[in-house]
Design a protein around this motif. Sequence first.
Motif, PDB file in Angstrom:
ATOM      1  N   MET A   1      16.838  46.118  -6.673  1.00  0.00           N
ATOM      2  CA  MET A   1      17.904  46.719  -7.442  1.00  0.00           C
ATOM      3  C   MET A   1      17.353  46.656  -8.803  1.00  0.00           C
ATOM      4  O   MET A   1      16.631  45.854  -9.384  1.00  0.00           O
ATOM      5  CB  MET A   1      19.164  45.619  -7.325  1.00  0.00           C
ATOM      6  N   ARG A   3      17.650  46.412 -12.679  1.00  0.00           N
ATOM      7  CA  ARG A   3      18.438  45.380 -13.418  1.00  0.00           C
ATOM      8  C   ARG A   3      18.740  46.133 -14.860  1.00  0.00           C
ATOM      9  O   ARG A   3      17.933  47.022 -15.315  1.00  0.00           O
ATOM     10  CB  ARG A   3      17.365  44.259 -13.866  1.00  0.00           C
ATOM     11  N   ALA A   4      20.051  45.922 -15.309  1.00  0.00           N
ATOM     12  CA  ALA A   4      20.582  46.527 -16.514  1.00  0.00           C
ATOM     13  C   ALA A   4      19.889  45.918 -17.637  1.00  0.00           C
ATOM     14  O   ALA A   4      19.677  44.903 -17.657  1.00  0.00           O
ATOM     15  CB  ALA A   4      22.021  45.970 -16.505  1.00  0.00           C
ATOM     16  N   THR A   9      24.131  46.595 -21.507  1.00  0.00           N
ATOM     17  CA  THR A   9      25.207  45.462 -21.144  1.00  0.00           C
ATOM     18  C   THR A   9      26.017  45.130 -22.276  1.00  0.00           C
ATOM     19  O   THR A   9      27.119  45.200 -22.299  1.00  0.00           O
ATOM     20  CB  THR A   9      24.414  44.321 -20.437  1.00  0.00           C
ATOM     21  N   THR A  44      28.762  40.198 -15.981  1.00  0.00           N
ATOM     22  CA  THR A  44      27.514  39.752 -15.237  1.00  0.00           C
ATOM     23  C   THR A  44      26.563  40.994 -14.863  1.00  0.00           C
ATOM     24  O   THR A  44      26.777  42.052 -15.411  1.00  0.00           O
ATOM     25  CB  THR A  44      28.129  39.461 -13.689  1.00  0.00           C
ATOM     26  N   PRO A  45      25.310  40.705 -14.828  1.00  0.00           N
ATOM     27  CA  PRO A  45      24.077  41.638 -14.779  1.00  0.00           C
ATOM     28  C   PRO A  45      24.793  42.843 -13.993  1.00  0.00           C
ATOM     29  O   PRO A  45      24.191  44.098 -14.134  1.00  0.00           O
ATOM     30  CB  PRO A  45      22.954  40.996 -14.337  1.00  0.00           C
ATOM     31  N   ASP A  46      25.408  42.818 -12.769  1.00  0.00           N
ATOM     32  CA  ASP A  46      25.795  43.759 -11.808  1.00  0.00           C
ATOM     33  C   ASP A  46      27.103  44.438 -12.292  1.00  0.00           C
ATOM     34  O   ASP A  46      27.639  45.258 -11.608  1.00  0.00           O
ATOM     35  CB  ASP A  46      25.778  43.183 -10.421  1.00  0.00           C
ATOM     36  N   TYR A  47      27.686  44.103 -13.374  1.00  0.00           N
ATOM     37  CA  TYR A  47      28.877  44.594 -14.073  1.00  0.00           C
ATOM     38  C   TYR A  47      29.969  44.350 -12.961  1.00  0.00           C
ATOM     39  O   TYR A  47      31.030  45.026 -13.282  1.00  0.00           O
ATOM     40  CB  TYR A  47      28.879  46.243 -14.085  1.00  0.00           C
ATOM     41  N   ALA A  48      30.021  43.518 -12.083  1.00  0.00           N
ATOM     42  CA  ALA A  48      30.912  43.340 -11.204  1.00  0.00           C
ATOM     43  C   ALA A  48      32.284  42.345 -11.805  1.00  0.00           C
ATOM     44  O   ALA A  48      33.239  42.377 -11.633  1.00  0.00           O
ATOM     45  CB  ALA A  48      30.616  42.548  -9.953  1.00  0.00           C
ATOM     46  N   THR A  87      30.634  51.154 -12.035  1.00  0.00           N
ATOM     47  CA  THR A  87      31.478  49.964 -11.715  1.00  0.00           C
ATOM     48  C   THR A  87      32.328  49.374 -12.839  1.00  0.00           C
ATOM     49  O   THR A  87      31.699  49.036 -14.000  1.00  0.00           O
ATOM     50  CB  THR A  87      30.510  48.807 -11.156  1.00  0.00           C
TER      51      THR A  87
END
Length: 120
Positions: A1, A3-4, A9, A44-48, A87
């Motif tokens: 995956m 990373r942002a 971010t 969060t790093p995954d934008y969730a 997301t």
Amino acid sequence: MKRATPNRTQRIADQIQRDLAELIQRELRNPQLGLVTLTDVQLTPDYAHAKVYFSVIGAEPDTARQILSDKAGYLHSLLFKRLQIHTVPTLHFLFDPTTEKAAEMDGLIRQALAQQAKDD
């Protein structure tokens, strides 16, 4: 995956903060909410998920947090229409007591200065 990047971010967090501030003011017409100011958004790093920190004037912090949390899904759907990202995070509202503490400290400093002036 992949990373942002931190810069991306932060840019997205800043955009969410600006858009949410406008949406809360325009869309949430609840007199119990008071005047809400968004102080920070942390993604969060995954934008969730996004932690949305706020301060409030004219309402109890717990009441304001409950109203904002109850409307989080609605605000999420409005954000989804505005943001150009894959997301859109789930919103989690948290009270930021910083401004309250600053006002308290300011009052204590004024009180101490007034006492000092009286003693001199």
